[in-house]
Every structure is written in C-alpha cells, then in structure tokens.
Design an enzyme around this catalytic site. Structure first.
Site, PDB file in Angstrom:
ATOM      1  N   GLU B  90      48.771 -29.268 -62.080  1.00  0.00           N
ATOM      2  CA  GLU B  90      48.267 -29.341 -63.606  1.00  0.00           C
ATOM      3  C   GLU B  90      47.968 -30.709 -64.041  1.00  0.00           C
ATOM      4  O   GLU B  90      47.017 -31.055 -64.522  1.00  0.00           O
ATOM      5  CB  GLU B  90      48.771 -28.294 -64.668  1.00  0.00           C
ATOM      6  CG  GLU B  90      48.876 -27.014 -64.223  1.00  0.00           C
ATOM      7  CD  GLU B  90      47.526 -26.320 -64.057  1.00  0.00           C
ATOM      8  OE1 GLU B  90      46.193 -27.116 -64.428  1.00  0.00           O
ATOM      9  OE2 GLU B  90      47.508 -25.255 -63.043  1.00  0.00           O
ATOM     10  N   HIS B  93      45.212 -32.387 -62.299  1.00  0.00           N
ATOM     11  CA  HIS B  93      43.924 -32.098 -63.115  1.00  0.00           C
ATOM     12  C   HIS B  93      43.792 -33.210 -64.142  1.00  0.00           C
ATOM     13  O   HIS B  93      42.620 -33.761 -64.382  1.00  0.00           O
ATOM     14  CB  HIS B  93      43.848 -30.831 -63.543  1.00  0.00           C
ATOM     15  CG  HIS B  93      43.638 -29.737 -62.652  1.00  0.00           C
ATOM     16  ND1 HIS B  93      42.444 -29.764 -61.778  1.00  0.00           N
ATOM     17  CD2 HIS B  93      44.042 -28.504 -62.652  1.00  0.00           C
ATOM     18  CE1 HIS B  93      42.401 -28.480 -60.956  1.00  0.00           C
ATOM     19  NE2 HIS B  93      43.335 -27.780 -61.537  1.00  0.00           N
TER      20      HIS B  93
END
Lengths: 45, 648
Positions: B90, B93
């Site tokens: 995450e 990202h």
C-alpha cells in the site's frame, strides 16, 4: 508433539487472503482492487 | 506514475490514527524499517508539514497512487491488512506505483483469461501506456510485491492470470517483501543512492574481502578459503553450488597454541542511528573451547587509534555446521568491527570460519529458533513443532509452534507459557507484539525476502468460553512437557495456518544447508496505545491521532496548547507547534498564533505609526521654531535696526 486443532486461533481462518480478496469480501469496489482514486473511494474504471 | 508532482519527499510525514489496531501499528513501524533498510525512503511522525500520509483502520486495505498533495492523504490498513508486505504494497502505491501487471508490456509476460474474470471486474486488468506509467527500464517482474496472484477476481476455480513461463504461476502474488526489481524501481524513481540503516554486507567472494584487514599485535591471521579439510566443506553463501567460487574467512586454530588470537577488522564504518545489528554465520571445526570474540574499535576525539571494547564472547560453538549469530551493537562514532578468533584448550583439527556478514542499523531479533534437518520434517510431521522456551524482555515466557502437516501451507502460532516470572507479571498479558520471521538466508540482507507475521496480546481479548485469551498460562493453559520431562503449561496459540506455502518455503534461501531459522522478537508496544493530540492539518480539519513515538514521562505534566505535540529533546520536554502554509503557533507551549497576514498587518501598522509619529514631531518642531522666532523678534524690534538682518 501433536497439537489439538482447537488449541490455536487462526487469524486467517485457514484462508490465505490476498489484498483484493479482503477488499472484495468487504464489498468494496476499489479501482484495481485497492487503489483509491481522487476523492472517490468506490469507483472502478 | 509519470509526473514529478506525484513524488513525496524522501522523508515522508505520517500519522498513525487511533482507529488502527495495535498489531497494525507495530507492523506498520516494522514495514517502515524495511523501507529504511532497502531504500532511501524514511518516515517521520507528522509535525505540521503540508502533505502527509494518515494511516487509519478503514474498510479494507487501500491507498492512492503517488502524492496527491491534498494535505491529509489517507491510507487504510483495515482488518486482516496488518501484514508487513501488505503495508509495503500500500505504501508503494502511495509512493507512485501501480500494480505490476498493469504495465504496458504486460501481455508479453502473462495471459489474462478474460472469461474467468468475474463479470464487471475486467477493468481491474487495465494496462497503462508509457505516457502514464514508466517501467523505469526494469524488466517485467513476476516476483514483485505489487503483482496480483493468479486467482485475482476469478469467477470460479481456474486462474485469471497465466504466466507465459509456467514456473512463475505460483511465484506471482508474493506477499513477503520487496523483490529486487521493486527496489530497483523505487530507488530509480526516488534517485536513491544509499539507505538510512544499511551499513555493510560481505560474503568474501571478492579478493578484497570487503576492505577487511588483518589485526596487528595478534598471533595469527585469518585466511580466505573455499574449503577446509576438517570443515567446512563449502562456504555458506553458495553452499558449494558454484564451482570455483564460495569463499569464507578461516582461523586455523589447529596451527596455534592455546590462547593465541587472530583478529580480522572490518573497514571503517560511519553510524547514523547509534544502534546496530551484526549478523554472520560461524562454523567450528576446531576445539569445542575455541571461541569468537566480537570487539568494537570506536574512534572519538582524542583516540586516534580508537578504543577497543569487547562486546560479546561467543563460546560453546557447535561443531560441524554453519550457525547464524546476531550481536547487537550500540555505537555512535566512527568504528570498526573486530572478529577475534581465540584458540581454546583441547585438541583442534580445524578452526573457526565466518561468512555472510551483514551489518545494519536495525534492531537484532531477540531470539533465534534454528530447525535442523528441515526437509525431512516437511509433510511428515503430524502435529506441531514447538520451539524451545524463550523469555521476552518484560519477562513473559513464550513458545512458537510451527505446523507442517497441511499439504499446502505451513502455519505458525505464538503461545504464552508458564514461566519463572509469572507472579511478577501483569495478567492478562497486555500489548506484547510477537514478530515471527522465517529468514530468507540470502547472503545479502538487502536481497532477503523473509516471511514475517506478528501477533499482539490484547489483554481484553476473550476466548469462546469467556476466559481471557492471554491470561496466565498456569490458569488457562494446557499441561505440556519439555523434552527433558519438565512439566509446564502452554496457553492457546494465536497465529495463522497460512503463514507460507510449502512451494514458497522451498524457494529462495528459506532452507539452506537443510536448516531453517525463525527469528523471534517480542516487544512491549503499550506506548502505541497512548493517544496524543496532533496538529491541525492544513486543510483545517482537526484530527486526533496516535503519537507513534513513546510519550515519555517528562511530557506527562507538560501540556502543549493548540494541538501542539510534546516531545523530549536533550532531556527536556518541548512543544512541537502546528503550522500551515501561512500560519503557525509559537511560544514554549504553542500559546501564540502567528500568520503571514498578521505580519503584513504588523508591518503596515508599524509603518503608519512611525509615519504618524514623525509627522507629529515635524509639526511640533515647526510650531516651536516659529513660536520662538516670534518671541525673539517681538519686543526687541524697536532697538535693532532693520537693515542687514537675516530672516528665515
């Protein structure tokens, strides 16, 4: 040593869930499974 | 994603919100350590910067792509997302990375089986062209932590992604750690040339032996060898798999007399964080009483040759196999690490050998569980394999169990067990985070993709029967026996049956020399449970967040106003005041507010006031001068002749 199956707590419930599985199970419809686009959470392309 | 505007600064401000589970908070901090070790990306608690990442427990695991420059940028670590690689994923990202299979050249490497994808989910397999997404000249990476697994969005049981090279079918979708290519891309995107916590790695393959030098004043030398008749037969890096390669350093204790020492000194190292972990493999083919001493030569002002300090004496080194060791160091100045092989009493046919040294400014694991002859255990073990008993720094006794009987997955569980300190400890056990790491034994710490899971003891967690899950094992545990027959009680285990697949376990260097290592750390994370107010973000929305740094006692009676955050600096409590683009708080307790508008107002009003004062002074001067002149000229006019008189 043998271990009684009930004597452990499996936090994964026996399933190897990937990120998109977790999100899908929650009913999320994020872009590509786990991407939040500008200000819009529940949107795919 | 292409666009410099999406980049974060190398040190990313973050907030861990109150909503996060305790285990997730600890795992997030562990994920940050992986970034610090392998990339130039660092993280710091937010102190009012314009843009920051706010990690919270939302529904699911998700992030935006890149720096959106919105001030508070959310990243959700929801239920079941508290796995280290999920958090790394995450944050990648957030740093600007899409999924690996959305690359423009994706179809050259994988086939997307469209009719196996759930209806309406086809758009999750988009491709971005090279105007939107840059591959940074890195080849397609099946091993990326950003790649979907083969089952993504399937409508049945068949895979939706089929790799063109069949061997990679079960490789895609790994959630262990960054791959080499993930790191290459991240380091290229952010122009990284070093990392915060990596210091050195040495497998002795090159003749320069990583700049190590023979010690002076000792009685023997270390030799660079690829095998020793009495062992080891091969090095640890390659385990003899590469002909003509595979070197290690050897101290031949059989050639010297008792008490003789050979010292090998590392190159000079420059610490940044003040704490280090030295890890290396050691092989003993000499006497059972040969020992290895670890010293530090620390250079500080006034000690030109450095001050040598003994850090650890490694004794009782098992013979006949490579064994992993960790030595925690605490050095703040320029230093060298010294390996001192010491000849012990008794007969020796060989000596000590060292290989695969890694030095990093990270915390060492508290314990190592070495499992020997591992391959014969796989698939044949009906039940669980239990680790030896260990103690946490707080004094809790614990044990790890590994289950290998499932044909697909290996499981791992953390158990509290009855121990010597139980009467002095708090029960149910509060907020101890157990981190269990299956070590990838790659010689270079930066290339390891170790598999890690963490479990945290929640003192309020109850079991199905209403008892507290983490209560005292002598109360809620089951009776068990150590191999020596000693009786104890073992509490229920908490962990996962899907720790790692057998296929992945057999991959990389998880099993090396038929040994597996599970690294264990149990640390108190109670401090992450404390709520500290955070500054008002730039968008003006106040948030209440959890301070990730421990709130020290000095801050208890030191209140900061206006959402300032108390920190301890040089032994004193101080307030870190919130600020925005055009406003800030100041003062010892953030009691005063400032803004650029205030400055303009102050400047303008000061100018006006100075002008007014000057005007008054000028007018008064003129008035007084005229008046004096009139008084002077009035009464004496008749006596003074008017001719040749100066007049203003």
């Amino acid at each position: 040593l043998p271990t009684p199956e009930h004597f452990v707590k499996d936090v994964d419930g026996g399933i190897d869930q990937d990120i998109f599985d977790i999100n899908e199970a929650l009913g999320l419809d994020l872009f590509e499974g786990d991407i939040r686009l500008d200000g819009v959470q529940d949107r795919n392309s | 994603i292409i666009g410099e505007n999406y980049r974060w600064p190398h040190t990313i401000p973050y907030v861990l919100e109150d909503s996060l589970e305790m285990n997730a908070k600890g795992v997030i901090l562990n994920a940050f350590e992986r970034y610090r070790l392998k990339t130039c990306i660092d993280f710091k608690p937010w102190t009012g910067e314009a843009n920051f990442i706010s990690v919270f427990k939302g529904s699911g695991c998700w992030s935006s792509i890149g720096n959106k420059r919105v001030g508070n940028q959310s990243l959700s670590i929801g239920e079941n997302c508290d796995r280290i690689a999920t958090i790394q994923h995450e944050f990648l990202h957030a740093l600007g990375f899409w999924h690996e299979q959305s690359r423009s050249d994706r179809d050259d490497y994988v086939n997307i089986i469209w009719d196996r994808i759930q209806s309406g989910k086809e758009n999750n397999f988009n491709i971005y062209d090279d105007q939107v997404s840059d591959t940074l000249n890195v080849p397609y990476d099946y091993t990326s932590v950003m790649h979907y697994s083969k089952t993504a969005f399937r409508n049945g049981t068949e895979p939706t992604i089929v790799t063109r090279i069949p061997d990679f079918m079960d490789v895609i979708g790994q959630r262990m750690d960054f791959s080499d290519s993930d790191l290459l891309k991240l380091n290229r995107l952010y122009n990284c040339s070093s990392s915060l916590s990596f210091m050195d790695s040495c497998n002795f393959e090159l003749e320069n032996v990583c700049g190590m030098i023979q010690g002076s004043g000792d009685s023997a030398d270390w030799q660079r060898l690829s095998q020793v008749p009495s062992g080891p037969e091969s090095d640890h890096s390659n385990m003899g798999q590469c002909a003509g390669a595979g070197f290690f350093m050897h101290f031949n204790s059989s050639a010297v007399s008792t008490g003789a020492m050979a010292v090998l000194e590392s190159r000079t190292l420059y610490p940044k964080r003040g704490f280090q972990c030295l890890q290396f493999y050691l092989y003993n083919s000499g006497s059972g009483s040969d020992q290895l001493n670890i010293y530090i030569r620390e250079y500080s002002a006034g000690s030109e040759n450095g001050t040598v300090t003994l850090v650890e004496e490694i004794k009782d080194i098992p013979t006949g196999s490579w064994q992993l060791y960790h030595v925690p160091l605490k050095v703040a100045n320029k230093f060298r690490v010294l390996f001192g092989g010491v000849r012990g009493a008794g007969a020796s046919l060989g000596g000590l050998s060292i290989d695969d040294i890694n030095l990093s400014e990270t915390r060492c694991p508290h314990h190592i569980w070495r499992i020997r002859n591992f391959t014969q255990l796989m698939g044949s073990l009906d039940g669980a394999l239990y680790s030896p008993p260990f103690y946490s720094p707080k004094g809790y006794a614990f044990q790890i169990s590994l289950t290998l009987s499932n044909p697909t997955n290996a499981g791992i569980y953390f158990h509290l067990i009855s121990g010597a300190n139980d009467d002095q400890l708090e029960w149910p056990c509060p907020w101890q985070q157990a981190t269990m790491t299956l070590l990838d034994q790659n010689p270079d710490i930066r290339q390891r993709m170790s598999n890690q899971r963490s479990v945290t003891t929640d003192p309020l967690l109850t079991d199905d029967d209403g008892s507290y899950f983490w209560d005292r094992p002598s109360k809620v545990g089951q009776e068990a026996l150590f191999p020596n027959g000693t009786q104890f009680r073992r509490g229920k285990g908490r962990g996962t049956s899907a720790f790692i697949t057998h296929e992945r376990l057999k991959s990389r260097d998880f099993i090396k020399g038929d040994d597996v290592y599970i690294l264990l750390t149990v640390e108190d994370i109670s401090h992450l449970n404390t709520t500290a107010p955070q500054p008002v973000p730039t968008n003006g929305t106040p948030t209440t967040s959890t301070s990730t740094a421990p709130t020290p006692g000095l801050c208890v009676n030191f209140a900061c106003e206006n959402d300032g955050v108390c920190t301890v600096w040089n032994g004193k409590a101080e307030c870190r005041c919130p600020s925005g683009d055009d406003w800030w708080y100041m003062g010892a307790r953030c009691e005063k507010r400032g803004s650029t508008r205030d400055t303009i107002v102050i400047t303008a009003s000061s100018t006006a006031a100075v002008f007014a004062v000057m005007l008054v002074v000028t007018l008064l001067s003129v008035y007084c001068t005229r008046r004096r002149y009139r008084q002077k000229t009035g009464p004496s006019t008749a006596e003074v002749p008017v001719e040749n008189e100066h007049v203003f």
